[in-house]
Design a protein around this motif. Structure first.
Motif, PDB file in Angstrom:
ATOM      1  N   THR A   9      46.299  58.734  19.190  1.00  0.00           N
ATOM      2  CA  THR A   9      46.032  59.479  17.965  1.00  0.00           C
ATOM      3  C   THR A   9      46.616  60.867  18.155  1.00  0.00           C
ATOM      4  OG1 THR A   9      43.989  58.252  17.595  1.00  0.00           O
ATOM      5  CG2 THR A   9      44.247  60.326  16.400  1.00  0.00           C
ATOM      6  N   VAL A  28      47.268  64.568  16.620  1.00  0.00           N
ATOM      7  CA  VAL A  28      46.608  65.449  15.654  1.00  0.00           C
ATOM      8  C   VAL A  28      47.337  66.780  15.570  1.00  0.00           C
ATOM      9  CG1 VAL A  28      44.316  64.386  15.941  1.00  0.00           C
ATOM     10  CG2 VAL A  28      44.969  66.323  17.397  1.00  0.00           C
ATOM     11  N   ASN A  29      47.114  67.493  14.461  1.00  0.00           N
ATOM     12  CA  ASN A  29      47.650  68.845  14.329  1.00  0.00           C
ATOM     13  C   ASN A  29      46.625  69.843  14.869  1.00  0.00           C
ATOM     14  OD1 ASN A  29      45.713  69.189  12.281  1.00  0.00           O
ATOM     15  ND2 ASN A  29      47.200  68.903  10.636  1.00  0.00           N
ATOM     16  N   LYS A  32      44.530  71.551  13.458  1.00  0.00           N
ATOM     17  CA  LYS A  32      43.228  71.466  12.777  1.00  0.00           C
ATOM     18  C   LYS A  32      42.512  70.165  13.126  1.00  0.00           C
ATOM     19  CE  LYS A  32      45.013  74.210   9.021  1.00  0.00           C
ATOM     20  NZ  LYS A  32      45.701  74.107   7.745  1.00  0.00           N
ATOM     21  N   ASN A  33      43.065  69.435  14.089  1.00  0.00           N
ATOM     22  CA  ASN A  33      42.510  68.171  14.562  1.00  0.00           C
ATOM     23  C   ASN A  33      42.569  67.069  13.502  1.00  0.00           C
ATOM     24  OD1 ASN A  33      41.695  66.841  16.822  1.00  0.00           O
ATOM     25  ND2 ASN A  33      39.579  67.555  16.775  1.00  0.00           N
ATOM     26  N   GLU A  34      43.564  67.165  12.611  1.00  0.00           N
ATOM     27  CA  GLU A  34      43.786  66.145  11.583  1.00  0.00           C
ATOM     28  C   GLU A  34      44.874  65.188  12.071  1.00  0.00           C
ATOM     29  OE1 GLU A  34      43.099  69.244   7.845  1.00  0.00           O
ATOM     30  OE2 GLU A  34      45.108  68.951   8.681  1.00  0.00           O
ATOM     31  N   PRO A  35      44.688  63.874  11.861  1.00  0.00           N
ATOM     32  CA  PRO A  35      45.694  62.899  12.315  1.00  0.00           C
ATOM     33  C   PRO A  35      47.062  63.131  11.676  1.00  0.00           C
ATOM     34  CG  PRO A  35      43.669  61.794  11.639  1.00  0.00           C
ATOM     35  CD  PRO A  35      43.544  63.236  11.234  1.00  0.00           C
ATOM     36  N   VAL A  36      48.099  62.891  12.463  1.00  0.00           N
ATOM     37  CA  VAL A  36      49.490  63.055  12.038  1.00  0.00           C
ATOM     38  C   VAL A  36      50.228  61.758  12.368  1.00  0.00           C
ATOM     39  CG1 VAL A  36      51.615  64.362  12.456  1.00  0.00           C
ATOM     40  CG2 VAL A  36      49.426  65.545  12.452  1.00  0.00           C
ATOM     41  N   ASN A  95      39.777  71.727  21.822  1.00  0.00           N
ATOM     42  CA  ASN A  95      39.922  71.985  20.390  1.00  0.00           C
ATOM     43  C   ASN A  95      40.061  73.474  20.085  1.00  0.00           C
ATOM     44  OD1 ASN A  95      39.920  69.265  19.789  1.00  0.00           O
ATOM     45  ND2 ASN A  95      37.726  69.202  19.370  1.00  0.00           N
ATOM     46  N   LYS A 101      44.845  63.542  20.738  1.00  0.00           N
ATOM     47  CA  LYS A 101      43.416  63.778  20.526  1.00  0.00           C
ATOM     48  C   LYS A 101      42.665  63.674  21.850  1.00  0.00           C
ATOM     49  CE  LYS A 101      39.820  62.597  17.206  1.00  0.00           C
ATOM     50  NZ  LYS A 101      39.676  63.930  16.651  1.00  0.00           N
TER      51      LYS A 101
END
Length: 187
Positions: free
Chosen positions: A34, A36-37, A39-43, A101, A113
């Motif tokens: 996984t 993430v960017n 902001k911890n959002e999946p990419v 994080n 992640k």
């Protein structure tokens, strides 16, 4: 009908309008991960396609990392702001998820992640990362160009070499013979 077709652009396979291809290396390294960017959002993994890739091993508790990370961030931001095909994926060596994080939030790039412990431990083992900070550089096709780019000047010339599929040392060696001064460029 013809009116709806005029909004479409066609290109030959591999032509200037072809989609970038994700290298087999990226698929192998990050295929099940996984990403993430900050902001911890999946990419999407496809984000890495067609780009020079830096895999950055670092930790929030490491003083040399805290010194190097802003330098890499400035280099990264400059390249991205000018539209150059460069991406960094951070592999945290932090001891806990909140530390990772918080550290990632200060970075402009992507990361594996924290909860993906398998990927975060297998990649450093595969590439024999024994200390941090550590930055591996791969060409868009997946060729390892720099064992540890932390030791390489972060410059436009360096990125140009990487984008051409060469290490900084290879590019410097190929340019060494181009000096026209009789005493050499540094003499």
């Amino acid at each position: 009908d013809a009116a709806s077709l005029q909004n479409w652009a066609f290109s030959c396979l591999g032509g200037p309008f072809a989609l970038p291809v994700l290298s087999p290396l990226c698929q192998k390294l990050f295929g099940g991960a996984t990403i993430v960017n900050s902001k911890n959002e999946p990419v999407a993994l496809q984000t890495l396609a067609g780009k020079v890739l830096g895999v950055y091993f670092s930790a929030s508790w490491c003083p040399p990392c805290k010194q190097y990370t802003p330098q890499l961030a400035n280099f990264y931001t400059s390249l991205k702001n000018n539209g150059h095909p460069f991406e960094v994926v951070f592999i945290s060596m932090d001891r806990d998820e909140p530390s990772m994080n918080a550290y990632l939030a200060s970075m402009p790039w992507l990361a594996v992640k924290y909860t993906d412990a398998q990927t975060r431990t297998s990649i450093p083992q595969t590439y024999q990362v024994n200390g941090i900070p550590h930055l591996k550089i791969f060409s868009p096709s997946g060729q390892l160009l720099e064992q540890n780019a932390v030791e390489v000047p972060l410059s436009w010339q360096t990125f140009s070499a990487w984008n051409a599929g060469k290490s900084a040392a290879q590019a410097q060696a190929s340019n060494a013979g181009s000096c026209s001064k009789p005493s050499g460029c540094c003499g």
